[in-house]
Design a protein around this motif. Structure first.
Motif, short mmCIF file in Angstrom:
data_model
loop_
_atom_site.label_atom_id
_atom_site.label_comp_id
_atom_site.label_asym_id
_atom_site.label_seq_id
_atom_site.Cartn_x
_atom_site.Cartn_y
_atom_site.Cartn_z
N THR A 1 0.85 -1.18 0.00
CA THR A 1 0.00 0.00 0.00
C THR A 1 0.89 1.23 0.00
N GLY B 1 0.65 3.45 -2.45
CA GLY B 1 0.90 3.76 -3.85
C GLY B 1 0.01 4.89 -4.34
N VAL B 2 -0.08 5.03 -5.65
CA VAL B 2 -0.89 6.08 -6.27
C VAL B 2 -2.34 5.91 -5.86
N GLN C 1 5.13 7.17 -3.65
CA GLN C 1 3.90 6.50 -4.07
C GLN C 1 4.03 5.95 -5.49
N ARG D 1 6.28 2.84 -5.58
CA ARG D 1 5.60 1.64 -5.08
C ARG D 1 4.62 1.09 -6.12
N THR D 2 3.91 2.00 -6.77
CA THR D 2 2.93 1.58 -7.77
C THR D 2 3.61 0.91 -8.96
N GLU D 3 4.70 1.47 -9.42
CA GLU D 3 5.34 0.96 -10.63
C GLU D 3 6.18 -0.28 -10.37
N ARG E 1 8.04 7.89 -12.79
CA ARG E 1 7.33 6.78 -13.41
C ARG E 1 8.14 6.19 -14.58
N TYR F 1 -0.70 9.22 -15.41
CA TYR F 1 -1.85 8.77 -14.62
C TYR F 1 -3.11 9.62 -14.89
#
Length: 774
Positions: free
Chosen positions: A14, A16-17, A495, A498-500, A535, A711
């Motif tokens: 968790t 993330g974006v 964030q 973590r998402t990528e 990103r 995004y």
């Protein structure tokens, strides 16, 4: 380094974006434990001080440093003659002297600098410097400066028929006062001389690399010998884009061979940075009888003060956004930025769009009144949409939910009437009114703002991302030069990583100039630009990881990283990420750019100048004591399209803060400048909203993705400041019936106008009673 903490739930990463991870600086700031640039300290440190001109304009005949140098504890006293490199600097035009050369052009211009072993000694030494001035007559009137040709830039915008006529015509002249950024952390920094003959500067700034370039030129040093490190920033809002004490501290450090710290006091801070441009505007709107705009004509004059700073870009924004978020087939717009001997003006949140919005939104209310239409309805009928064409000819190809934002604020429940609690009346706890002459009004406004830099500027950001194994688990290091000025860009970078990459442990390195430029933390661009760079760097790292896994990693949909595992689309574990990485970290540095923009045609103002447009709407409800001229903002409802809320908590914070800053301009914030002299350089006399002035806020956030943005996000920071000011003033107009063509609105503007409008005091009382809220 700053570690961004996160939590896991059920093994999934968790933070993330779209999540709301805890900001690493939040608790420290709340507890007063955060280290700001003014807290910097090192052994053997000297203190710097600045002697500033008391005159707006004067010729320097002579400077005598002898008395200052004779004071025990003084180690250096420098003037313009001691600057080893370029004597002038500037963001767009290098016209501002490091130290005054021959002439001072505004009150507060730096003339000499001192280094001493105690801050009080440094201040006393500066006061001992004898300067022989020949005082000259300053140019302080913007129109006079324009007539004399003292011009930074003129931006004309022409579209359609310049001679178009209309059924209904309304005109208006409007003024905006000089607003200060009023950040809470004054200018400060620490310069440390290095063994290689260079210098390390720890500084609170908005743009490390542009500072580095200017400082190095003035020091006469190669850029690689001037290393900048971001220190704790106590707010910015545009006021830290220009240099303040950066070169001064470095000059003193290199001259003395010792670290030099400089910290401005509050009064000096008012003289040490640029302000929002005061503006005078004349608008003419023509419309059909059913309320459709036929033409708009406008003349906007911005007082840029003594030096250029970002005035050319601010003028362009005022011109290109001066129609507002509306469609009009015929436009004649002229915006001017002029040079005077007033304090320099430059970047401040909203950047030219704030002044224009007060003008065009005041006009929309006038037009509504002339046509007998509701203020929201006149705006809806003319609202731009996706596919609308700007006055510059640029097509708005992203979401433009102008009508929807207006409807959202219009349809919010009205706030309740004030109770008997004294704190709910104008004047609040000061107990200045009991409600006998209090009337309520509601006002609306909507604004438009460009996001990122414009007009063909090479706008980019650089990110370095490193993925490795530590203590048996994967970790990520993100390094950029993005300046964290309170907006939360450190958290956003973590964030995105973590998402990528699907890795929980993410560290964001302290920003400095050992990595490529991230551009400025301004123009609502950092999440867009540095977020895009992070990103892209993460995806480059991921591609290299997947290439190590072998064949199949390039299949449709690809493999992805999650929770320290490499998995395919159905979710079958392929390999443990730590095993794949082993002792070989993967690092990628990416320079990321948005889609190109183009310069404006100098004759017509046509061109695709902007990257993205952002919109926000406000409804303000106010109570006004018409006898005392006091105003209480009861409630503000706002709606904004953010494209994608990368961090919803941070988005709300930006909207709340921006709205409060616009409220300040509407009612209280103005630097009083008389004959070039600032009369109120303190928080005693320059008033900013406190918690008692900021009302409850109802916020509606739309997430309509921009197909061109990372995004789908949209810059958030500036739009709330733009439309909150005219909404508050519109509400005061609705309550009082006054025209109110200038901000900030002061008590005497209300009481004097109401008395002048009434033949006798009794009639004035009747008029007030008619508008009272039951």
């Amino acid at each position: 380094m700053t570690v961004s903490e996160t939590r896991t739930s059920g093994g999934a990463v968790t933070g993330g974006v779209g999540d709301r991870p805890v900001r690493p600086d939040g608790t420290l700031k709340v507890k007063g434990q955060f280290a700001f640039s003014s807290d910097l300290w090192t052994d053997d440190m000297l203190w710097g001080a600045t002697l500033r001109s008391p005159h707006p304009r004067a010729r320097i005949r002579d400077i005598d440093l002898s008395a200052a140098l004779a004071l025990p504890g003084v180690h250096a006293a420098l003037t313009a003659a001691d600057v080893p490199g370029a004597t002038h600097y500037g963001l767009e035009v290098p016209d501002q002297p490091v130290l005054a050369v021959d002439e001072v052009c505004y009150q507060g211009e730096p003339v000499a600098i001192i280094a001493a072993d105690h801050p009080e000694t440094a201040r006393r030494a500066a006061a001992r410097i004898a300067v022989d001035y020949e005082v000259l007559t300053p140019v302080t009137d913007a129109d006079a400066a324009l007539a004399a040709g003292n011009l930074f830039r003129h931006v004309p915008v022409r579209r359609g028929d310049p001679h178009a006529g209309a059924d209904v015509v309304v005109t208006g002249e409007y003024q905006v006062g000089m607003q200060d950024q009023a950040f809470l952390g004054p200018e400060s920094g620490l310069a440390v001389p290095a063994d290689d003959g260079g210098v390390d500067l720890h500084i609170a700034t908005q743009w490390l690399h542009v500072d580095q370039r200017q400082v190095a030129a003035c020091l006469g040093l190669p850029v690689d010998k001037v290393r900048l490190h971001l220190a704790g920033v106590g707010g910015a809002f545009g006021g830290r884009e220009d240099l303040s004490m950066q070169v001064h501290a470095c000059l003193l450090a290199l001259r003395t061979g010792r670290p030099v710290k400089m910290v401005y006091g509050r009064e000096e801070s008012f003289f040490g940075h640029v302000h929002r441009h005061p503006a005078t505007m004349r608008y003419e709107h023509g419309a059909t009888r059913d309320g459709r705009l036929v033409y708009v004509k406008a003349r906007i004059v911005l007082d840029g003060g003594a030096y250029a700073s970002t005035s050319p870009a601010v003028v362009a924004n005022a011109a290109t956004l001066g129609l507002g978020p509306y469609e009009a087939p015929n436009v004649v717009m002229d915006a001017y930025g002029v040079r005077t001997n007033n304090p320099p003006c430059g970047a401040m949140r909203g950047f030219g769009a704030v002044q224009a919005c007060f003008g065009y939104e005041s006009q929309m209310d006038k037009l509504a009144a002339a046509l007998g239409l509701d203020p929201v309805e006149i705006r809806r009928r003319n609202a731009m949409t996706t596919g609308s064409v700007m006055p510059t000819g640029q097509v708005v190809d992203g979401p433009a939910p102008v009508a929807r934002l207006l409807e959202l604020v219009r349809d919010r429940p009205a706030p309740p009437a004030a109770s008997g609690d004294q704190r709910e009346w104008p004047g609040g706890v000061a107990n200045t009114t009991h409600g006998e002459s209090v009337v309520r009004g509601v006002g609306y406004a909507i604004g438009i703002k460009n996001v990122c830099f414009s007009e063909g500027f090479d706008d980019y950001s650089t990110a370095r991302v490193r993925l490795e194994v530590a203590a048996g688990e994967p970790v990520v290091l993100v390094h950029t030069a993005a300046a964290e000025v309170g907006q939360g860009v450190v958290t956003v970078q973590a964030q995105i990583a973590r998402t990528e990459l699907g890795v929980e442990r993410v560290t964001v390195a302290a920003a400095d100039t050992t990595v490529g430029s991230a551009g400025s933390s301004s123009a609502s661009r950092q999440t867009y630009m540095t977020g895009g760079a992070v990103r892209a760097a993460c995806r480059a790292v991921r591609d290299r990881v997947l290439a190590r896994v072998g064949e199949g990693s390039r299949s449709e949909g690809g493999l992805r990283l999650a929770g320290g595992k490499i998995i395919d689309v159905p979710g079958v574990v392929v390999a443990d990420l730590a095993e794949v990485l082993g002792d070989e970290p993967i690092e990628e540095t990416v320079q990321w750019r948005h889609r190109p923009t183009h310069p404006l045609d100098p004759q017509t103002g046509q061109g695709d100048a902007h990257v993205q447009y952002a919109f926000a709407a406000h409804r303000a409800t106010v109570d006004v004591d018409t006898e005392l001229g006091l105003v209480r903002v009861v409630e503000v409802a706002t709606a904004q399209d953010v494209g994608k809320a990368i961090n919803p908590q941070a988005v709300l914070g930006q909207i709340h803060g921006g709205t409060a800053q616009g409220l300040g301009l509407a009612l209280m914030e103005e630097l009083q400048v008389v004959d070039g002299l600032i009369r109120n350089p303190s928080f005693t006399d320059y008033l900013i909203p406190t918690i008692l002035d900021v009302p409850p806020m109802s916020v509606e956030v739309l997430e309509l993705a921009d197909p061109h943005a990372p995004y789908g996000l949209r810059g958030v920071g500036e739009p709330p400041t733009i439309s909150s000011t005219p909404a508050v003033v519109a509400a005061i107009r609705a309550a009082t019936g006054l025209s109110l063509s200038r901000v900030p609105v002061r008590p005497e503007h209300l009481t004097a106008a109401l008395l002048a409008a009434a033949p006798n005091p009794d009639e004035a009382g009747v008029r007030r009673a008619e508008r009272e809220v039951p």
